[in-house]
Design an enzyme around this catalytic site. Sequence first.
Site, short mmCIF file in Angstrom:
data_model
loop_
_atom_site.label_atom_id
_atom_site.label_comp_id
_atom_site.label_asym_id
_atom_site.label_seq_id
_atom_site.Cartn_x
_atom_site.Cartn_y
_atom_site.Cartn_z
NE ARG A 89 8.49 -0.54 11.16
CZ ARG A 89 7.72 0.56 11.74
NH1 ARG A 89 7.51 0.33 13.00
NH2 ARG A 89 6.78 1.11 10.83
CB CYS A 140 1.28 10.90 2.78
SG CYS A 140 -0.36 9.86 3.62
N GLY A 151 4.40 0.47 2.10
CA GLY A 151 3.06 0.89 1.62
C GLY A 151 2.01 0.75 2.53
CG LEU A 194 16.77 -6.16 13.03
CD1 LEU A 194 17.23 -7.73 13.07
CD2 LEU A 194 18.09 -5.48 12.63
CB CYS A 231 19.54 2.25 10.30
SG CYS A 231 19.35 3.69 10.61
CG ASP A 291 -5.86 35.95 6.41
OD1 ASP A 291 -5.95 36.75 7.40
OD2 ASP A 291 -5.34 34.93 6.44
#
Length: 625
Positions: free
Chosen positions: A78, A89, A132, A323, A334, A595
């Site tokens: 990756r 997020c 990103g 990796l 990791c 509520d």
Amino acid sequence: MAAQPVSRMLRRVLRSSVRSCSSGAPVTQPHPGEPSQPAVEPLSSQVPSGRRRFLREHAAPFSAFLTDSLGRHHSYLRISLTEKCNLRCQYCMPEDGVPLTPKADLLTTEEVLTLARLFVKEGVDKIRLTGGEPLVRPDVVDIVAQLHQLEGLRTIGITTNGISLARLLPQLQKAGLSAINISLDTLVPAKFEFIVRRKGFRKVMEGIHKAIELGYSPVKVNCVVMRGLNEDELPDFVALTEGLPLDVRFIEYMPFDGNKWNFRKMVSYKEMLDTLRQQWPELEKLPEEESSTAKAFKIPGFRGRVSFITSMSEHFCGTCNRLRITADGNLKVCLFGNSEVSLRDHLRAGASEEELLSVIGAAVGRKKRQHAELFLMCQDSPPAIPSISFRASLHVQGLRHRVSFSSQMVTLWKGGRLPQIPVLAQRWLGSGLPQRHYGSHLDSDANPKCLSPEPRAPATPSGPLPTSDQLTHVDREGQAAMVDVGGKPDTERVAVASAVVLLGPVAYKLVQENQLKKGDALVVAQLAGVQAAKLTSQLIPLCHHVALSHVQVQLELDSTRHAVVVRASCRARGPTGVEMEALTSAAVAALTLYDMCKAVSRDIVLAEIKLVSKTGGQRGDFHRT
């Protein structure tokens, strides 16, 4: 060990002859003419004795540099192309973003390709581009095209938030992109804005449609499941797989720096599976692929499938083949580990290929059996906590799946049309936060910060409002009709409305101290008020849709009456007023407070829902004295 170069060469020949795509997208053959790479020097002086013994005993036909002491072959790389992202997020990063590495310290395009070429030469056959948000990098299409030239690379994937996907995907596919993962945590547009702190739901939908249109199958949709936020939408996501080639992947909520992770937010794989089997008992498990992180399931007759990424409850460290290279050139063996080694520094220092491989091999050799033990303690989601007092979370108890719009969503998708905002008045979202906030605003020209207080601009009175002797929403035949505002001029419109919720002493104290089981009532009511203002035209039949430029909802505690005073302000520029938006906002915020508190007391009174002021329009201004 002597047979290693031969086995590597044979593997390359086989790969080049059966180049395939796991996503099913059309992929062209690799371009010929790539110069052959020389064989790597013997590794006896570079490989630790324990790993050397393992490789000798097992005669693994794989690069020793990418094989760890447990025999795990790392064939999946990756590469982060950028630290930048166009979303914020809640579970990924703080609202203000993260400090960015200076551009000079980031990998250049040539450095990215140099490292990719080296890893592919050693046996990596899958590369995924991440961030990103990788699509914000201007040369992402060129990077994909050059990666596609690498002999032996079978899959080039990308993980994206989907905001720019529809625009770039045709070029990316032509360049050689063969797999797509799109992040989408909700099918509710208003909730989407809350989770990512930005707009863009429609663009993500367009990106998913474009991927299906271009033949990617399956299109993987990643959904991070968070208790109290979106676990009620699991059936809606699964329903999409009936007619669409989607692989909806439910991901257990995982800890990252800045996301204030708490195990109470995590919904485990088993809990999710139990929920889905209540509706689809025929859900069947598919065979697990080697080194896969996902547990895949399929409902008979459905085109797509459902998967679970069980990073927390049932880790897959034992078969990990991944990796990661960060945007600034650090190698991570990791995702959860803090250990990194800078490949960028060695590249820029003029390290040879052999020296780089030695650095990589040493890092891979230090890879642990599994990620940090803290993360492995979460073997299952905890039961609902009867009383929650912590604030630094997104936790809201009692979110209910009150309305299902799965069939509506699937119908719209099948027809090639994007879904309009569904009926959200019955689906409320909330959040507990570190401090008490009694004011919130949403401004279309600024970043949405729904829970940040902002001073309210007071309405300016200018006399009584002229009245009409006829009902404007009734035609000459006495039938209901929408007023034609086409000929009215656009003017600045502002309206303020208020409401009072008389809670009683018991419920008031719980709200004041934020001790309600369902969560922070004030914050939930603020969000409900903002959502209601934006959805007024869907709730009140003859109201025109108004493009609001500003919504502000304030809630103040009144100890003398054991009450909460709601004040909603709306602003827009257009041919029609916004008093209905302000009134709807105040009323729904008040209903939401009821509520949230009804389990404590049913003796709650909603009172004094009224228009406080209105400015703009041909009939003059109004201010309640």
